[in-house]
Design a protein around this motif. Structure first.
Motif, short mmCIF file in Angstrom:
data_model
loop_
_atom_site.label_atom_id
_atom_site.label_comp_id
_atom_site.label_asym_id
_atom_site.label_seq_id
_atom_site.Cartn_x
_atom_site.Cartn_y
_atom_site.Cartn_z
N GLN A 78 0.84 -1.19 0.00
CA GLN A 78 0.00 0.00 0.00
C GLN A 78 0.88 1.24 0.00
O GLN A 78 1.77 1.38 0.83
N LEU A 79 0.61 2.11 -0.93
CA LEU A 79 1.32 3.38 -1.04
C LEU A 79 0.64 4.35 -0.06
O LEU A 79 -0.50 4.73 -0.27
N HIS A 80 1.34 4.68 1.03
CA HIS A 80 0.73 5.53 2.06
C HIS A 80 0.79 7.00 1.72
O HIS A 80 -0.21 7.70 1.82
N SER A 81 1.96 7.48 1.36
CA SER A 81 2.06 8.91 1.08
C SER A 81 3.17 9.19 0.08
O SER A 81 4.11 8.43 -0.05
N ILE A 82 2.98 10.30 -0.60
CA ILE A 82 3.97 10.81 -1.54
C ILE A 82 4.13 12.29 -1.25
O ILE A 82 3.15 13.01 -1.08
N TYR A 114 14.20 18.99 -6.75
CA TYR A 114 13.21 18.42 -5.83
C TYR A 114 13.64 17.05 -5.33
O TYR A 114 14.45 16.37 -5.94
N ARG A 115 13.00 16.65 -4.23
CA ARG A 115 13.11 15.29 -3.72
C ARG A 115 11.71 14.73 -3.58
O ARG A 115 10.85 15.34 -2.96
N CYS A 116 11.48 13.57 -4.18
CA CYS A 116 10.22 12.86 -4.04
C CYS A 116 10.43 11.77 -2.98
O CYS A 116 11.38 10.99 -3.05
N VAL A 117 9.54 11.75 -2.00
CA VAL A 117 9.61 10.74 -0.94
C VAL A 117 8.33 9.92 -0.99
O VAL A 117 7.23 10.48 -0.95
N ALA A 118 8.47 8.61 -1.10
CA ALA A 118 7.33 7.70 -1.13
C ALA A 118 7.38 6.80 0.10
O ALA A 118 8.40 6.18 0.38
N LYS A 131 8.50 1.11 4.58
CA LYS A 131 9.73 1.56 3.93
C LYS A 131 9.50 2.89 3.24
O LYS A 131 8.42 3.18 2.75
N ARG A 132 10.56 3.68 3.21
CA ARG A 132 10.52 4.95 2.50
C ARG A 132 11.60 4.94 1.44
O ARG A 132 12.71 4.49 1.68
N GLY A 133 11.25 5.43 0.29
CA GLY A 133 12.20 5.59 -0.79
C GLY A 133 12.18 7.02 -1.25
O GLY A 133 11.19 7.73 -1.06
N TYR A 134 13.28 7.46 -1.80
CA TYR A 134 13.31 8.84 -2.29
C TYR A 134 14.05 8.90 -3.62
O TYR A 134 14.82 8.01 -3.97
N LYS A 141 10.65 5.79 -9.22
CA LYS A 141 12.02 5.58 -8.75
C LYS A 141 12.08 5.56 -7.22
O LYS A 141 12.84 4.80 -6.63
N ALA A 142 11.28 6.39 -6.57
CA ALA A 142 11.24 6.39 -5.11
C ALA A 142 10.64 5.08 -4.60
O ALA A 142 11.14 4.49 -3.63
#
Length: 169
Positions: free
Chosen positions: A83-87, A103-107, A126-129, A151-152
């Protein structure tokens, strides 16, 4: 001198035959996940397009990195619910006129991994950026946004695979 060469040769052969036993994390994760995996992606109502892209990315990564088949729920030995919680997008740099250009995208992604053979479930958050630059504009287009999110999320998936591999050891 001949004995020294024989002993050196024997020691070298012994060292080469007794390998260190290193195995990559992906190999350990593959052992944990099994041969057949069912992937379920919970659609985020605020961002349905990225939730669907997330399923495609996870399916591709599981196949490429774990060399495991994605199968139906009935045939699977393990199940991964994602589940994708936040972007979020954060400006990291601005140009001289004050417009953001970097910019930085954080997922933030939640993985619920269930081994159907042992009936054990683990939950991993988990968080990816992904950092990216915009050329001469400070507007994030849909295609740039989707690529940054993918990519994040890919980085978050790598973190999940590593965590599963570590937990098995």
């Amino acid at each position: 001198m001949t004995n020294l060469l024989k002993n050196t040769f024997c020691i070298m052969i012994f060292i080469m035959l007794s390998a260190c036993g290193y195995q990559p994390i992906a190999h350990k994760a593959q052992e944990a996940v099994g041969d057949k995996v069912f992937v379920e992606v919970k659609i985020n109502p605020r961002d349905p397009q990225n939730s669907i892209a997330l399923k495609d990315e996870i399916t591709r990564v599981i196949f490429e990195r774990l060399h495991t088949n994605v199968s139906s729920k009935e045939e699977a030995t393990s199940m991964i619910e994602v589940q994708l919680h936040s972007i979020s997008f954060n400006a990291l740099a601005e140009n001289r006129t004050g417009f953001a250009t970097f910019y930085r995208c954080v997922a933030s992604v939640e993985f619920r991994y269930t081994n159907l053979l042992t009936q054990t479930t683990r939950v991993f958050s988990k968080r990816g950026y992904h950092n990216f630059a915009l050329n001469n504009t400070s507007i994030i287009t849909d295609s740039v946004r989707l690529e940054a999110i993918n990519k994040a999320v890919l980085q978050a998936i790598d973190g999940f695979i590593s965590q599963v591999g570590i937990d098995v050891q």
